[in-house]
Design a protein around this motif. Structure first.
Motif, PDB file in Angstrom:
ATOM      1  N   TYR A  54      -0.374  -1.713   4.277  1.00 32.11           N
ATOM      2  CA  TYR A  54      -0.871  -0.635   5.128  1.00 32.11           C
ATOM      3  C   TYR A  54      -0.685  -0.968   6.595  1.00 32.11           C
ATOM      4  O   TYR A  54      -1.023  -2.063   7.028  1.00 32.11           O
ATOM      5  CB  TYR A  54      -2.356  -0.392   4.848  1.00 32.11           C
ATOM      6  CG  TYR A  54      -2.933   0.703   5.717  1.00 32.11           C
ATOM      7  CD1 TYR A  54      -3.609   0.403   6.890  1.00 32.11           C
ATOM      8  CD2 TYR A  54      -2.776   2.040   5.352  1.00 32.11           C
ATOM      9  CE1 TYR A  54      -4.113   1.413   7.679  1.00 32.11           C
ATOM     10  CE2 TYR A  54      -3.279   3.055   6.142  1.00 32.11           C
ATOM     11  CZ  TYR A  54      -3.958   2.736   7.311  1.00 32.11           C
ATOM     12  OH  TYR A  54      -4.457   3.744   8.105  1.00 32.11           O
ATOM     13  N   LEU A  66       8.320   3.226  -1.382  1.00 28.50           N
ATOM     14  CA  LEU A  66       9.388   4.165  -1.060  1.00 28.50           C
ATOM     15  C   LEU A  66      10.601   3.919  -1.953  1.00 28.50           C
ATOM     16  O   LEU A  66      10.827   2.804  -2.420  1.00 28.50           O
ATOM     17  CB  LEU A  66       9.824   4.009   0.408  1.00 28.50           C
ATOM     18  CG  LEU A  66       8.746   4.020   1.480  1.00 28.50           C
ATOM     19  CD1 LEU A  66       8.231   2.605   1.766  1.00 28.50           C
ATOM     20  CD2 LEU A  66       9.271   4.637   2.764  1.00 28.50           C
ATOM     21  N   SER A 108       1.830   6.850  -1.695  1.00 30.39           N
ATOM     22  CA  SER A 108       0.763   6.007  -1.189  1.00 30.39           C
ATOM     23  C   SER A 108      -0.035   5.454  -2.364  1.00 30.39           C
ATOM     24  O   SER A 108      -0.077   6.055  -3.436  1.00 30.39           O
ATOM     25  CB  SER A 108      -0.144   6.820  -0.273  1.00 30.39           C
ATOM     26  OG  SER A 108      -1.333   6.131   0.001  1.00 30.39           O
ATOM     27  N   ASP A 164       0.812  -1.208   0.000  1.00 32.22           N
ATOM     28  CA  ASP A 164       0.000   0.000   0.000  1.00 32.22           C
ATOM     29  C   ASP A 164       0.851   1.267   0.000  1.00 32.22           C
ATOM     30  O   ASP A 164       0.355   2.349  -0.287  1.00 32.22           O
ATOM     31  CB  ASP A 164      -0.889  -0.029   1.259  1.00 32.22           C
ATOM     32  CG  ASP A 164      -1.782   1.156   1.388  1.00 32.22           C
ATOM     33  OD1 ASP A 164      -2.829   1.186   0.716  1.00 32.22           O
ATOM     34  OD2 ASP A 164      -1.421   2.078   2.145  1.00 32.22           O
ATOM     35  N   TYR A 165       2.102   1.124   0.339  1.00 33.34           N
ATOM     36  CA  TYR A 165       2.974   2.290   0.501  1.00 33.34           C
ATOM     37  C   TYR A 165       4.312   1.931  -0.102  1.00 33.34           C
ATOM     38  O   TYR A 165       4.842   0.855   0.174  1.00 33.34           O
ATOM     39  CB  TYR A 165       3.100   2.620   1.988  1.00 33.34           C
ATOM     40  CG  TYR A 165       3.779   3.923   2.308  1.00 33.34           C
ATOM     41  CD1 TYR A 165       4.895   3.953   3.132  1.00 33.34           C
ATOM     42  CD2 TYR A 165       3.284   5.130   1.825  1.00 33.34           C
ATOM     43  CE1 TYR A 165       5.512   5.147   3.461  1.00 33.34           C
ATOM     44  CE2 TYR A 165       3.898   6.330   2.146  1.00 33.34           C
ATOM     45  CZ  TYR A 165       5.009   6.335   2.963  1.00 33.34           C
ATOM     46  OH  TYR A 165       5.609   7.529   3.279  1.00 33.34           O
TER      47      TYR A 165
END
Lengths: 112, 113
Positions: free
Chosen positions: A95, A34, A51, A31-32
């Motif tokens: 998440y 980086l 996100s 969900d995220y």
């Protein structure tokens, strides 16, 4: 089982041009996302994140694009600078989890 | 501002010897703490994470253990090192809550000989 995949392990680009790094993931619960930058013998440094509710996030010379249907994200660096020469890691987490799964990294070399 | 300290920077240990790597975080309270390892030619692999004192979760079975004796202290240990334990060990922290980035220490290069 590699849930985050970074192909094309190395990239050379001329100073001032665009660097594009790609990342694919297999876990639909992610969900995220980086991107981290790492110099030799140092810890990774956080660069930019996105996100799953967004498809683009921009921070200065760095832009991350997310294509959820394709489970693909990319990092654009423009213009590339010699100081950008480093290994770039893509990471992802479900998440509320914060336990990052990393790819193997892409070596970027910016030629002056 | 928050800082993370990890030591030593490099370590050469014989096979069968014990290991203790320490990590401390300053400038924050109740952080999530993590130990990662980067083996040669591979990405970063999560070894342990902790959401509080004495609370340790292991991601992969291995020859290592972790402990969190204080809120901002995280220790990686082994009773007997194996050659396969060689690698670059990284401690990291993040704030509590979803979708937050992790901040890494400088890492420890461990070579088991």
């Amino acid at each position: 089982d590699q849930q985050v995949k970074q192909n094309s392990p190395s990239l050379s680009v001329q100073e001032g041009r665009i660097s594009i790094l790609n990342c694919d993931y297999t876990n639909s619960m992610f969900d995220y996302f980086l991107w981290y930058k790492k110099y030799p013998a140092e810890g990774p440094t956080f660069l930019i994140s996105i996100s799953s509710i967004k498809d683009k996030n921009e921070d200065g010379r760095f832009t991350v694009f997310l294509n959820k249907s394709a489970k693909h994200l990319s990092l654009h660096i423009v213009p590339s600078q010699p100081g950008d020469s480093a290994v770039y890691f893509c990471a992802a987490t479900p998440y509320g989890n914060n336990r990052l799964a990393f790819g193997k990294g892409n070596q970027v070399v910016v030629i002056p | 501002s928050q800082t993370i300290h990890q030591w030593p920077a490099t370590l050469v240990q014989p096979v069968g010897s014990p290991l203790s790597l320490e990590c401390t975080v300053e400038g924050t309270s109740n952080p999530n703490l993590y130990w990662y390892r980067q083996a040669a030619g591979r990405g970063l692999q999560l070894l342990f994470y902790s959401v509080g004192i004495g609370q340790i979760s292991s991601e992969v079975p291995q020859n290592l253990s972790a402990s969190r004796p204080q809120d901002r202290q995280f220790i990686l240990s082994s009773k007997k090192l194996l050659l396969s334990d060689s690698g670059f060990y990284l401690c990291a922290w993040s704030v509590r809550g979803p979708n937050t980035e992790a901040f890494f220490g400088q890492g420890t290069r461990l070579t088991v000989v």
